[in-house]
Design a protein around this motif. Structure first.
Motif, PDB file in Angstrom:
ATOM      1  N   PRO A 202     -17.303  21.421  26.101  1.00 55.21           N
ATOM      2  CA  PRO A 202     -17.556  23.298  26.167  1.00 55.21           C
ATOM      3  C   PRO A 202     -16.313  23.768  25.380  1.00 55.21           C
ATOM      4  O   PRO A 202     -15.212  23.204  25.392  1.00 55.21           O
ATOM      5  N   ILE A 203     -16.592  24.833  24.657  1.00 58.08           N
ATOM      6  CA  ILE A 203     -15.835  25.425  24.069  1.00 58.08           C
ATOM      7  C   ILE A 203     -15.570  27.101  24.655  1.00 58.08           C
ATOM      8  O   ILE A 203     -14.922  27.715  24.036  1.00 58.08           O
ATOM      9  N   ASP A 204     -16.058  27.272  25.868  1.00 54.10           N
ATOM     10  CA  ASP A 204     -15.764  28.652  26.514  1.00 54.10           C
ATOM     11  C   ASP A 204     -14.502  29.287  26.478  1.00 54.10           C
ATOM     12  O   ASP A 204     -13.379  28.413  26.846  1.00 54.10           O
ATOM     13  N   GLY A 205     -14.101  30.493  25.729  1.00 51.75           N
ATOM     14  CA  GLY A 205     -12.742  30.828  25.716  1.00 51.75           C
ATOM     15  C   GLY A 205     -11.727  30.189  24.928  1.00 51.75           C
ATOM     16  O   GLY A 205     -10.586  30.806  24.766  1.00 51.75           O
TER      17      GLY A 205
ATOM     18  N   GLU B   1     -28.646  23.234  11.275  1.00 57.61           N
ATOM     19  CA  GLU B   1     -29.311  23.832  12.385  1.00 57.61           C
ATOM     20  C   GLU B   1     -28.538  24.084  13.718  1.00 57.61           C
ATOM     21  O   GLU B   1     -27.798  23.218  14.207  1.00 57.61           O
ATOM     22  N   PRO B   2     -29.009  25.241  14.490  1.00 59.28           N
ATOM     23  CA  PRO B   2     -28.405  25.327  15.903  1.00 59.28           C
ATOM     24  C   PRO B   2     -28.339  24.504  16.713  1.00 59.28           C
ATOM     25  O   PRO B   2     -27.363  24.114  17.512  1.00 59.28           O
TER      26      PRO B   2
ATOM     27  N   VAL C 252     -23.495  29.935  16.961  1.00 57.29           N
ATOM     28  CA  VAL C 252     -23.647  29.187  18.215  1.00 57.29           C
ATOM     29  C   VAL C 252     -22.481  29.226  18.790  1.00 57.29           C
ATOM     30  O   VAL C 252     -22.348  29.289  20.182  1.00 57.29           O
ATOM     31  N   LEU C 253     -21.230  28.523  18.097  1.00 57.89           N
ATOM     32  CA  LEU C 253     -19.974  28.944  18.830  1.00 57.89           C
ATOM     33  C   LEU C 253     -19.517  29.912  19.453  1.00 57.89           C
ATOM     34  O   LEU C 253     -19.021  30.117  20.795  1.00 57.89           O
ATOM     35  N   CYS C 254     -19.904  31.373  18.818  1.00 56.96           N
ATOM     36  CA  CYS C 254     -19.694  32.503  19.472  1.00 56.96           C
ATOM     37  C   CYS C 254     -20.583  32.731  20.777  1.00 56.96           C
ATOM     38  O   CYS C 254     -20.128  33.293  21.569  1.00 56.96           O
ATOM     39  N   GLU C 255     -21.909  32.312  20.592  1.00 55.85           N
ATOM     40  CA  GLU C 255     -22.862  32.596  21.663  1.00 55.85           C
ATOM     41  C   GLU C 255     -22.131  31.683  23.014  1.00 55.85           C
ATOM     42  O   GLU C 255     -22.390  31.903  24.214  1.00 55.85           O
ATOM     43  N   ALA C 256     -21.580  30.503  22.647  1.00 61.79           N
ATOM     44  CA  ALA C 256     -21.025  29.629  23.788  1.00 61.79           C
ATOM     45  C   ALA C 256     -19.479  30.227  24.359  1.00 61.79           C
ATOM     46  O   ALA C 256     -19.212  29.305  25.044  1.00 61.79           O
ATOM     47  N   GLY C 257     -19.239  31.472  23.646  1.00 58.57           N
ATOM     48  CA  GLY C 257     -18.001  31.836  24.426  1.00 58.57           C
ATOM     49  C   GLY C 257     -16.898  31.640  23.707  1.00 58.57           C
ATOM     50  O   GLY C 257     -15.774  31.952  24.132  1.00 58.57           O
TER      51      GLY C 257
END
Length: 190
Positions: A31-34, A19-20, A50-55
């Motif tokens: 955080p995983i942005d970038g 689940e998301p 979800v990982l893509c949406e978080a950057g």
């Protein structure tokens, strides 16, 4: 919460959809942005989305195809690494557990070998118990956190929760920050 025996009949390469909110609970704390992230048990890509949406820039793979096309179809436990897959900033996944969690142990060992950065695995809440896993936790300078999930996961996405409690286990780059591992708590957010 009480753990009860499941009546679910398992099948080889069965799909356990994450689940998301479960992935969101991880990235609120890490955080995983970038980052470049490899999701090696991608299933139907719910976690990868979800990982893509978080950057994150996400590479997906799995041993089977469940409707969504993966970047690679491969068996994480038995493939020979290539340069293209060998150096992500992070590996984040809900791996297969296998009998007695033996596959999950192998997944953790291989992920830590392939990735010198962030490794986060969604596993049973008791996965860190036992003397045979000390090399992953007590004796591992990369082990940074356990994020205990305070809500149970609905693997079938229909609101019916599983019978087991789960947690994220997180290893960071070497050397670990100058502190002992922490236990965090996360659940669904309204």
């Amino acid at each position: 919460m009480t753990v009860t025996a499941s009546k679910y009949a398992r099948a080889e390469n069965d799909l356990y959809q994450t689940e998301p909110w479960v992935t969101e609970a991880l990235i609120r704390n890490f955080p995983i942005d970038g980052m470049s992230v490899w999701e090696p048990a991608a299933g139907n890509h719910l976690m990868a989305d979800v990982l893509c949406e978080a950057g994150a820039r996400v590479t997906t793979s799995d041993i089977a195809v469940y409707g969504r096309r993966h970047d690679h179809v491969l068996d994480f436990l038995n493939f020979k690494p290539t340069a293209a897959l060998f150096c992500p900033d992070g590996i984040i996944t809900n791996p297969p557990y296998g009998k007695g969690n033996r596959d999950a142990v192998k997944f953790a060992e291989r992920a830590l070998l392939f990735c010198p950065g962030l490794v986060a695995l969604l596993l049973t809440a008791k996965f860190d118990f036992g003397s045979t896993r000390q090399h992953l936790f007590q004796n591992n300078p990369r082990f940074a956190a356990k994020i205990a999930l305070t809500d149970r996961i609905s693997w079938t996405l229909d609101g019916v929760t599983g019978t087991e409690d789960h947690a994220w286990y997180v290893w960071t780059e070497k050397p670990r920050l100058p502190r002992a591992p922490v236990i965090l708590y996360a659940g669904r957010q309204a």
